[in-house]
Design a protein around this motif. Structure first.
Motif, PDB file in Angstrom:
ATOM      1  N   TYR A 181       0.834  -1.199   0.000  1.00  0.00           N
ATOM      2  CA  TYR A 181       0.000   0.000   0.000  1.00  0.00           C
ATOM      3  C   TYR A 181       0.871   1.253   0.000  1.00  0.00           C
ATOM      4  CZ  TYR A 181      -4.197   2.722   1.026  1.00  0.00           C
ATOM      5  OH  TYR A 181      -5.234   3.611   0.951  1.00  0.00           O
ATOM      6  N   LEU A 182       1.930   1.224   0.781  1.00  0.00           N
ATOM      7  CA  LEU A 182       2.868   2.351   0.830  1.00  0.00           C
ATOM      8  C   LEU A 182       3.552   2.548  -0.519  1.00  0.00           C
ATOM      9  CD1 LEU A 182       4.224   4.519   2.615  1.00  0.00           C
ATOM     10  CD2 LEU A 182       5.958   2.817   3.176  1.00  0.00           C
ATOM     11  N   ASN A 183       3.941   1.453  -1.159  1.00  0.00           N
ATOM     12  CA  ASN A 183       4.559   1.558  -2.487  1.00  0.00           C
ATOM     13  C   ASN A 183       3.580   2.139  -3.504  1.00  0.00           C
ATOM     14  OD1 ASN A 183       7.003   0.558  -1.625  1.00  0.00           O
ATOM     15  ND2 ASN A 183       6.494  -1.561  -2.120  1.00  0.00           N
ATOM     16  N   ARG A 184       2.321   1.761  -3.419  1.00  0.00           N
ATOM     17  CA  ARG A 184       1.307   2.306  -4.330  1.00  0.00           C
ATOM     18  C   ARG A 184       1.115   3.796  -4.085  1.00  0.00           C
ATOM     19  NH1 ARG A 184       0.156   1.846  -9.021  1.00  0.00           N
ATOM     20  NH2 ARG A 184       0.286  -0.379  -8.736  1.00  0.00           N
ATOM     21  N   ILE A 185       1.104   4.194  -2.822  1.00  0.00           N
ATOM     22  CA  ILE A 185       0.999   5.619  -2.488  1.00  0.00           C
ATOM     23  C   ILE A 185       2.168   6.384  -3.097  1.00  0.00           C
ATOM     24  CG2 ILE A 185       1.180   7.282  -0.595  1.00  0.00           C
ATOM     25  CD1 ILE A 185      -0.425   5.327   1.131  1.00  0.00           C
ATOM     26  N   ALA A 186       3.383   5.858  -2.950  1.00  0.00           N
ATOM     27  CA  ALA A 186       4.579   6.530  -3.475  1.00  0.00           C
ATOM     28  C   ALA A 186       4.500   6.661  -4.990  1.00  0.00           C
ATOM     29  CB  ALA A 186       5.827   5.755  -3.070  1.00  0.00           C
ATOM     30  N   THR A 187       4.082   5.597  -5.666  1.00  0.00           N
ATOM     31  CA  THR A 187       3.962   5.639  -7.126  1.00  0.00           C
ATOM     32  C   THR A 187       2.920   6.667  -7.548  1.00  0.00           C
ATOM     33  OG1 THR A 187       4.573   3.309  -7.246  1.00  0.00           O
ATOM     34  CG2 THR A 187       3.478   4.227  -9.157  1.00  0.00           C
ATOM     35  N   ASN A 188       1.795   6.683  -6.861  1.00  0.00           N
ATOM     36  CA  ASN A 188       0.739   7.642  -7.200  1.00  0.00           C
ATOM     37  C   ASN A 188       1.170   9.079  -6.948  1.00  0.00           C
ATOM     38  OD1 ASN A 188      -0.945   5.603  -8.023  1.00  0.00           O
ATOM     39  ND2 ASN A 188      -2.066   5.495  -6.089  1.00  0.00           N
ATOM     40  N   LEU A 189       1.946   9.319  -5.887  1.00  0.00           N
ATOM     41  CA  LEU A 189       2.448  10.672  -5.624  1.00  0.00           C
ATOM     42  C   LEU A 189       3.324  11.159  -6.777  1.00  0.00           C
ATOM     43  CD1 LEU A 189       3.400  10.701  -1.843  1.00  0.00           C
ATOM     44  CD2 LEU A 189       1.705  12.109  -2.981  1.00  0.00           C
ATOM     45  N   LEU A 190       4.215  10.288  -7.233  1.00  0.00           N
ATOM     46  CA  LEU A 190       5.087  10.683  -8.351  1.00  0.00           C
ATOM     47  C   LEU A 190       4.280  10.907  -9.619  1.00  0.00           C
ATOM     48  CD1 LEU A 190       8.212   8.418  -7.759  1.00  0.00           C
ATOM     49  CD2 LEU A 190       8.011  10.883  -7.409  1.00  0.00           C
ATOM     50  N   ARG A 191       3.287  10.065  -9.871  1.00  0.00           N
ATOM     51  CA  ARG A 191       2.433  10.254 -11.055  1.00  0.00           C
ATOM     52  C   ARG A 191       1.675  11.572 -10.978  1.00  0.00           C
ATOM     53  NH1 ARG A 191      -0.013   4.226 -11.682  1.00  0.00           N
ATOM     54  NH2 ARG A 191       1.812   3.320 -12.679  1.00  0.00           N
ATOM     55  N   ASN A 192       1.143  11.877  -9.799  1.00  0.00           N
ATOM     56  CA  ASN A 192       0.412  13.138  -9.638  1.00  0.00           C
ATOM     57  C   ASN A 192       1.315  14.343  -9.873  1.00  0.00           C
ATOM     58  OD1 ASN A 192      -1.872  11.700  -9.047  1.00  0.00           O
ATOM     59  ND2 ASN A 192      -1.738  12.003  -6.836  1.00  0.00           N
ATOM     60  N   ARG A 193       2.535  14.264  -9.378  1.00  0.00           N
ATOM     61  CA  ARG A 193       3.480  15.370  -9.608  1.00  0.00           C
ATOM     62  C   ARG A 193       3.821  15.513 -11.089  1.00  0.00           C
ATOM     63  NH1 ARG A 193       7.670  17.148  -5.191  1.00  0.00           N
ATOM     64  NH2 ARG A 193       6.241  17.293  -3.464  1.00  0.00           N
ATOM     65  N   ALA A 194       4.024  14.392 -11.761  1.00  0.00           N
ATOM     66  CA  ALA A 194       4.332  14.437 -13.190  1.00  0.00           C
ATOM     67  C   ALA A 194       3.146  14.988 -13.964  1.00  0.00           C
ATOM     68  CB  ALA A 194       4.703  13.050 -13.694  1.00  0.00           C
ATOM     69  N   ARG A 195       1.943  14.584 -13.592  1.00  0.00           N
ATOM     70  CA  ARG A 195       0.744  15.073 -14.258  1.00  0.00           C
ATOM     71  C   ARG A 195       0.596  16.583 -14.055  1.00  0.00           C
ATOM     72  NH1 ARG A 195      -2.961  11.716 -11.964  1.00  0.00           N
ATOM     73  NH2 ARG A 195      -2.214  10.049 -13.285  1.00  0.00           N
ATOM     74  N   SER A 196       0.857  17.062 -12.841  1.00  0.00           N
ATOM     75  CA  SER A 196       0.779  18.500 -12.557  1.00  0.00           C
ATOM     76  C   SER A 196       1.827  19.275 -13.348  1.00  0.00           C
ATOM     77  CB  SER A 196       0.984  18.757 -11.069  1.00  0.00           C
ATOM     78  OG  SER A 196      -0.051  18.185 -10.329  1.00  0.00           O
ATOM     79  N   ALA A 197       3.029  18.727 -13.439  1.00  0.00           N
ATOM     80  CA  ALA A 197       4.089  19.398 -14.220  1.00  0.00           C
ATOM     81  C   ALA A 197       3.704  19.466 -15.689  1.00  0.00           C
ATOM     82  CB  ALA A 197       5.415  18.657 -14.053  1.00  0.00           C
ATOM     83  N   LEU A 198       3.098  18.406 -16.203  1.00  0.00           N
ATOM     84  CA  LEU A 198       2.648  18.415 -17.592  1.00  0.00           C
ATOM     85  C   LEU A 198       1.562  19.455 -17.809  1.00  0.00           C
ATOM     86  CD1 LEU A 198       2.669  17.154 -20.436  1.00  0.00           C
ATOM     87  CD2 LEU A 198       0.933  15.553 -19.604  1.00  0.00           C
ATOM     88  N   GLN A 199       0.624  19.556 -16.883  1.00  0.00           N
ATOM     89  CA  GLN A 199      -0.446  20.549 -16.997  1.00  0.00           C
ATOM     90  C   GLN A 199       0.112  21.970 -16.975  1.00  0.00           C
ATOM     91  OE1 GLN A 199      -3.612  20.025 -17.746  1.00  0.00           O
ATOM     92  NE2 GLN A 199      -3.148  17.842 -17.858  1.00  0.00           N
ATOM     93  N   ARG A 200       1.098  22.225 -16.096  1.00  0.00           N
ATOM     94  CA  ARG A 200       1.728  23.558 -16.071  1.00  0.00           C
ATOM     95  C   ARG A 200       2.434  23.846 -17.383  1.00  0.00           C
ATOM     96  NH1 ARG A 200       2.994  21.927 -10.893  1.00  0.00           N
ATOM     97  NH2 ARG A 200       5.094  21.340 -11.512  1.00  0.00           N
ATOM     98  N   SER A 201       3.095  22.837 -17.927  1.00  0.00           N
ATOM     99  CA  SER A 201       3.802  23.005 -19.187  1.00  0.00           C
ATOM    100  C   SER A 201       2.817  23.286 -20.328  1.00  0.00           C
ATOM    101  CB  SER A 201       4.621  21.743 -19.496  1.00  0.00           C
ATOM    102  OG  SER A 201       5.186  21.817 -20.770  1.00  0.00           O
TER     103      SER A 201
END
Length: 195
Positions: free
Chosen positions: A88-108
């Motif tokens: 569950y912790l690993n899934r949380i970590a993966t989702n956090l990184l995905r959310n950050r990447a998605r936000s960076a893409l949206q800003r770009s």
């Protein structure tokens, strides 16, 4: 880091002492066997390396704290039992990184300007032809000046000499240098105006 340990202490269940009574086996949740603090000790270093490889170094602590805070929130939900907290912790970590990447893409994408709306800077052929024409006319106008006037003009405008330096080199007075400069400028101005 201190925030994480303080949060872990406040969220982790109290340790069972040797003489304390234990709850019946049917009341022990599968995920509660491993306390959050123990999970932090065992999984924290690997999670830190995971974030360090995939995120900026300055964001690693924030990502660690966010991961364990989300795990603690999920573990405290009364209707949810976490069977495998490590996964569950690993899934949380993966989702956090995905959310950050998605936000960076949206800003770009928000800063993106379509090619159709932007004029592309390229060589302006008309301006290049006009500049070449002006240079040709200036060169022809300079060739029509008397040699002494042309030399004084070029010494001042191209070589950067002062009127005083030119006067010493040519043996003229400063007023004489000014007269030659005025004559050269007036001649060049006439030639450039006449097309």
């Amino acid at each position: 880091m201190r925030l994480i340990t303080d949060a872990l202490k406040s969220l982790s269940p109290p340790r069972v002492a040797e003489g304390d009574p234990l709850p019946p086996d049917d009341r022990v949740a599968v995920g509660s066997v491993l306390a959050l603090e123990d999970l932090y000790r065992t999984q924290g270093p690997g999670l830190r390396r995971y974030f360090a490889r995939r995120a900026h170094g300055q964001d690693v602590d924030d990502l660690m704290q966010e991961s364990f805070a989300r795990l603690a929130d999920a573990a405290n939900a009364p209707d949810r039992a976490i069977g495998q907290p490590e996964a569950y912790l690993n899934r949380i970590a993966t989702n956090l990184l995905r959310n950050r990447a998605r936000s960076a893409l949206q800003r770009s994408l928000a800063q993106h300007v379509p090619v159709d709306e932007e004029s592309l800077a390229g060589p302006d052929l008309t301006a290049a032809i006009e500049a070449r024409d002006i240079l040709d006319r200036l060169q022809n106008a300079l060739l029509r000046l008397k040699p002494k006037t042309r030399d004084i003009f070029l010494a001042h405008r191209v070589d950067g000499h002062s009127y005083n330096e030119i006067a010493k080199q040519t043996g003229l007075s400063i007023k004489g240098v000014e007269w030659h400069m005025t004559k050269a400028i007036a001649h060049l101005d006439r030639m450039l105006r006449s097309r």
